[in-house]
Design a protein around this motif. Sequence first.
Motif, PDB file in Angstrom:
ATOM      1  N   LEU A 110       0.776  -1.540   0.247  1.00  9.95           N
ATOM      2  CA  LEU A 110      -0.040  -0.556  -0.557  1.00  9.95           C
ATOM      3  C   LEU A 110       0.615   1.364   0.082  1.00  9.95           C
ATOM      4  N   GLU A 111       1.711   1.281   0.371  1.00  5.72           N
ATOM      5  CA  GLU A 111       3.005   2.287   1.015  1.00  5.72           C
ATOM      6  C   GLU A 111       3.219   2.583  -0.774  1.00  5.72           C
ATOM      7  N   ILE A 112       3.916   1.725  -1.243  1.00  5.17           N
ATOM      8  CA  ILE A 112       4.451   2.179  -2.430  1.00  5.17           C
ATOM      9  C   ILE A 112       3.707   1.702  -3.701  1.00  5.17           C
ATOM     10  N   GLY A 113       2.300   1.865  -3.685  1.00  2.00           N
ATOM     11  CA  GLY A 113       1.226   1.868  -4.458  1.00  2.00           C
ATOM     12  C   GLY A 113       1.173   2.990  -5.045  1.00  2.00           C
ATOM     13  N   GLY A 114       0.879   2.856  -6.542  1.00  2.00           N
ATOM     14  CA  GLY A 114       0.866   3.868  -7.715  1.00  2.00           C
ATOM     15  C   GLY A 114      -0.153   4.997  -7.245  1.00  2.00           C
ATOM     16  N   PRO A 115      -0.125   6.407  -7.151  1.00  2.00           N
ATOM     17  CA  PRO A 115      -1.696   6.737  -6.794  1.00  2.00           C
ATOM     18  C   PRO A 115      -2.951   6.840  -8.126  1.00  2.00           C
ATOM     19  N   ASP A 116      -2.308   5.939  -9.007  1.00  2.00           N
ATOM     20  CA  ASP A 116      -3.545   5.959 -10.290  1.00  2.00           C
ATOM     21  C   ASP A 116      -4.203   4.601  -9.802  1.00  2.00           C
ATOM     22  N   THR A 117      -3.457   3.246  -8.745  1.00  2.00           N
ATOM     23  CA  THR A 117      -3.570   2.272  -8.752  1.00  2.00           C
ATOM     24  C   THR A 117      -4.966   2.382  -7.684  1.00  2.00           C
ATOM     25  N   ASP A 118      -5.891   1.066  -7.571  1.00  2.00           N
ATOM     26  CA  ASP A 118      -6.801   1.227  -6.472  1.00  2.00           C
ATOM     27  C   ASP A 118      -6.640   0.933  -5.093  1.00  2.00           C
ATOM     28  N   PRO A 119      -5.892   1.852  -4.167  1.00  2.00           N
ATOM     29  CA  PRO A 119      -5.954   1.515  -3.012  1.00  2.00           C
ATOM     30  C   PRO A 119      -6.126  -0.352  -2.400  1.00  2.00           C
ATOM     31  N   LEU A 120      -7.566  -1.294  -2.783  1.00  2.00           N
ATOM     32  CA  LEU A 120      -8.972  -1.499  -2.422  1.00  2.00           C
ATOM     33  C   LEU A 120      -7.474  -3.140  -3.360  1.00  2.00           C
ATOM     34  N   GLU A 121      -7.470  -3.106  -4.390  1.00  2.00           N
ATOM     35  CA  GLU A 121      -6.810  -4.490  -5.728  1.00  2.00           C
ATOM     36  C   GLU A 121      -5.736  -4.138  -4.723  1.00  2.00           C
ATOM     37  N   ILE A 122      -4.345  -2.844  -4.483  1.00  2.00           N
ATOM     38  CA  ILE A 122      -3.615  -3.145  -4.281  1.00  2.00           C
ATOM     39  C   ILE A 122      -3.443  -3.804  -2.490  1.00  2.00           C
ATOM     40  N   ALA A 123      -4.251  -3.802  -1.995  1.00  2.00           N
ATOM     41  CA  ALA A 123      -4.146  -4.834  -0.198  1.00  2.00           C
ATOM     42  C   ALA A 123      -5.246  -6.324  -0.892  1.00  2.00           C
ATOM     43  N   GLY A 124      -5.764  -6.315  -1.316  1.00  2.00           N
ATOM     44  CA  GLY A 124      -5.902  -7.663  -2.278  1.00  2.00           C
ATOM     45  C   GLY A 124      -5.453  -8.821  -2.718  1.00  2.00           C
ATOM     46  N   ASP A 125      -4.635  -7.945  -4.111  1.00  2.00           N
ATOM     47  CA  ASP A 125      -3.481  -9.003  -4.610  1.00  2.00           C
ATOM     48  C   ASP A 125      -2.360  -8.884  -3.674  1.00  2.00           C
ATOM     49  N   ALA A 126      -1.619  -8.239  -2.471  1.00  2.00           N
ATOM     50  CA  ALA A 126      -0.843  -8.184  -1.708  1.00  2.00           C
ATOM     51  C   ALA A 126      -0.933  -9.595  -0.862  1.00  2.00           C
ATOM     52  N   TYR A 127      -2.187  -9.460  -0.197  1.00  2.00           N
ATOM     53  CA  TYR A 127      -3.162 -10.720   0.235  1.00  2.00           C
ATOM     54  C   TYR A 127      -2.414 -12.048  -0.304  1.00  2.00           C
ATOM     55  N   VAL A 128      -3.520 -12.311  -1.530  1.00  2.00           N
ATOM     56  CA  VAL A 128      -3.379 -13.290  -2.074  1.00  2.00           C
ATOM     57  C   VAL A 128      -2.498 -13.639  -2.828  1.00  2.00           C
ATOM     58  N   SER A 129      -1.393 -12.214  -2.941  1.00  2.00           N
ATOM     59  CA  SER A 129       0.492 -13.267  -3.325  1.00  2.00           C
ATOM     60  C   SER A 129       0.688 -13.248  -2.026  1.00  2.00           C
ATOM     61  N   TRP A 130       0.574 -13.124  -0.750  1.00  2.00           N
ATOM     62  CA  TRP A 130       1.481 -13.764  -0.110  1.00  2.00           C
ATOM     63  C   TRP A 130       0.791 -15.297   0.526  1.00  2.00           C
ATOM     64  N   GLY A 131      -0.275 -14.976   0.729  1.00  2.00           N
ATOM     65  CA  GLY A 131      -1.334 -16.668   0.760  1.00  2.00           C
ATOM     66  C   GLY A 131      -0.350 -17.273   0.045  1.00  2.00           C
ATOM     67  N   LEU A 132      -0.103 -16.786  -1.723  1.00  2.00           N
ATOM     68  CA  LEU A 132       0.084 -17.852  -2.365  1.00  2.00           C
ATOM     69  C   LEU A 132       2.091 -17.941  -2.286  1.00  2.00           C
ATOM     70  N   ALA A 133       2.561 -17.304  -1.452  1.00  2.00           N
ATOM     71  CA  ALA A 133       3.946 -17.657  -1.485  1.00  2.00           C
ATOM     72  C   ALA A 133       4.404 -18.381  -0.315  1.00  2.00           C
ATOM     73  N   HIS A 134       3.459 -18.590   0.690  1.00  2.00           N
ATOM     74  CA  HIS A 134       3.165 -19.365   0.990  1.00  2.00           C
ATOM     75  C   HIS A 134       2.705 -19.997   2.405  1.00  2.00           C
ATOM     76  N   PRO A 135       1.977 -20.938   1.688  1.00  2.00           N
ATOM     77  CA  PRO A 135       1.238 -22.070   1.885  1.00  2.00           C
ATOM     78  C   PRO A 135       0.315 -22.339   3.234  1.00  2.00           C
ATOM     79  N   GLY A 136       1.780 -23.162   3.823  1.00  2.00           N
ATOM     80  CA  GLY A 136       1.654 -23.874   4.643  1.00  2.00           C
ATOM     81  C   GLY A 136       1.412 -22.835   5.831  1.00  2.00           C
ATOM     82  N   ALA A 137       2.307 -21.312   5.762  1.00  2.00           N
ATOM     83  CA  ALA A 137       1.601 -20.300   6.961  1.00  2.00           C
ATOM     84  C   ALA A 137       0.786 -19.450   6.649  1.00  2.00           C
ATOM     85  N   TYR A 138       0.163 -19.677   5.369  1.00  2.00           N
ATOM     86  CA  TYR A 138      -1.602 -19.777   5.427  1.00  2.00           C
ATOM     87  C   TYR A 138      -2.622 -20.325   5.693  1.00  2.00           C
TER      88      TYR A 138
END
Length: 193
Positions: free
Chosen positions: A81-109
Amino acid sequence: MFNSSVPKEDSRDLRATLLATAIDMLAEPQAVAVPSLRSIARACGVAPSAVYWHFPSEAELRSAVLDAEYTDMVDSIEHALEIGGPDTDPLEIAGDAYVSWGLAHPGAYQLLFESNDPIPETRADNGPRLQRRIVDLAAAVDPDDPFSAALLLWTVWHGLVSLRLHKTDWPWGLTPTQANTRLITALKHPAVD
């Protein structure tokens, strides 16, 4: 010793009983486990007593793992969210980051969100921090009830992660990012009857 010779007329009843028992057992949530202290010691090349010096029980190790992983997830979403561009929706950024983290850390998720473990104290601090952040972002979608909007978002984000972790052979058709974009668009521009 078990008797393996079941009379033929009883075999159908036993099959039905075995099936019903297996179904009943699946009704209870299954444990998602942190590796044992001994297996961690073996992987680190140290004696088990060295692990017990730092983590007196598996419960304490589990709590520390949950704390560390949850903090990492929350921090990665905040960073996105901090590095997201001004033209990007913060909800999209948060959702993409959440999903990316979960897929990258399957056991932890799975450990964090697919088990019924109690929440450790430090994770309890981060939980509200993430929840408040998503509720604040969801206010742009539903200013009258941002909590419900945030809960809907989290439910779908969780589904994106969980199903992709467990159903790897399904033809998804959309990337996680495309699915998240469509979700946010649908929430912001609901179809009118």
